[in-house]
Design a protein around this motif. Structure first.
Motif, PDB file in Angstrom:
ATOM      1  N   ASP A  92     -30.064  32.429 -33.509  1.00  0.00           N
ATOM      2  CA  ASP A  92     -30.982  31.867 -32.506  1.00  0.00           C
ATOM      3  C   ASP A  92     -32.435  31.842 -32.981  1.00  0.00           C
ATOM      4  O   ASP A  92     -33.350  31.736 -32.168  1.00  0.00           O
TER       5      ASP A  92
ATOM      6  N   THR B 270     -27.186  29.385 -35.395  1.00  0.00           N
ATOM      7  CA  THR B 270     -26.552  28.916 -34.163  1.00  0.00           C
ATOM      8  C   THR B 270     -25.430  29.812 -33.669  1.00  0.00           C
ATOM      9  O   THR B 270     -25.005  29.691 -32.529  1.00  0.00           O
TER      10      THR B 270
ATOM     11  N   SER C 203     -19.231  19.809 -35.665  1.00  0.00           N
ATOM     12  CA  SER C 203     -20.275  20.338 -34.807  1.00  0.00           C
ATOM     13  C   SER C 203     -21.579  20.429 -35.585  1.00  0.00           C
ATOM     14  O   SER C 203     -21.591  20.928 -36.702  1.00  0.00           O
ATOM     15  N   ASP C 204     -22.675  19.967 -34.976  1.00  0.00           N
ATOM     16  CA  ASP C 204     -23.957  20.107 -35.662  1.00  0.00           C
ATOM     17  C   ASP C 204     -24.440  21.550 -35.646  1.00  0.00           C
ATOM     18  O   ASP C 204     -25.405  21.888 -36.307  1.00  0.00           O
ATOM     19  N   LYS C 205     -23.738  22.404 -34.913  1.00  0.00           N
ATOM     20  CA  LYS C 205     -24.108  23.822 -34.892  1.00  0.00           C
ATOM     21  C   LYS C 205     -23.555  24.569 -36.099  1.00  0.00           C
ATOM     22  O   LYS C 205     -23.886  25.725 -36.323  1.00  0.00           O
ATOM     23  N   ARG C 206     -22.689  23.932 -36.873  1.00  0.00           N
ATOM     24  CA  ARG C 206     -22.055  24.587 -38.009  1.00  0.00           C
ATOM     25  C   ARG C 206     -22.199  23.728 -39.273  1.00  0.00           C
ATOM     26  O   ARG C 206     -21.251  23.488 -40.002  1.00  0.00           O
TER      27      ARG C 206
ATOM     28  N   ARG D 153     -27.669  25.134 -38.114  1.00  0.00           N
ATOM     29  CA  ARG D 153     -27.923  23.694 -38.111  1.00  0.00           C
ATOM     30  C   ARG D 153     -29.198  23.459 -38.914  1.00  0.00           C
ATOM     31  O   ARG D 153     -30.076  24.333 -38.984  1.00  0.00           O
TER      32      ARG D 153
END
Length: 165
Positions: free
Chosen positions: A102, A115, A56-59, A145
């Motif tokens: 965020d 994220t 995941s690009d969020k992690r 990210r």
């Protein structure tokens, strides 16, 4: 409070943090190796880390607060907790990481975006001992990210990026 006031408060963070520790794991399930510096890239997070955001690009990068390591150690009845045992990439102090969720923030030369929360996994029981999983709950840090590539090193500042409207 009205939404505008809360938004303004969230964009006001005079505290500046510091990178205290950086860890890379070259292979899956291998121990994290403490390094003095690292390159952060938008493709896969920290260069040299096996996880490299492939799921995941969020992690792409995980961060934990030094002050929370002391809390986890206290809960477990230990003097300290080795940051490598938490499986997080970066330890910072002096700034509330949870307030960066965020939000965009600068860490060294790189810019990241918080994220989500980095919840503990079952490996915490093995790494920290009995009760490790529950000791880490609420103290696991954040995931991020990479927005802008750059070099980071121990001692670099961590600060909120305030975007002009």
């Amino acid at each position: 409070m009205e939404k505008g006031v809360i938004k303004k408060l969230m964009q006001s963070m005079p505290q500046v943090g510091t990178i205290n520790w950086i860890g890379l794991r070259p292979e899956r399930k291998s121990p994290l190796q403490s390094v003095k510096s690292a390159l952060v890239n938008t493709e896969n997070g920290l260069t040299g880390d096996h996880f490299n955001g492939k799921y995941s690009d969020k992690r792409q990068v995980t961060l934990i607060q030094k002050e929370h390591l002391a809390t986890v150690a206290s809960i477990l009845g230990k003097e300290t907790v080795d940051p490598g045992h938490t499986r997080r990439n970066i330890v910072v102090s002096g700034i509330n990481l949870l307030a960066l969720k965020d939000q965009k923030f600068q860490i060294g030369q790189a810019i990241l975006e918080g994220t989500g929360y980095c919840h503990p996994c079952s490996q915490m029981e093995t790494n920290l001992g009995e009760g490790g999983y529950n000791a880490m709950r609420g103290h696991g840090g954040i995931t991020a990210r990479v927005i802008q590539e750059g070099a980071i090193k121990i001692g670099d500042e961590v600060r909120l990026v305030v975007e002009e409207n």
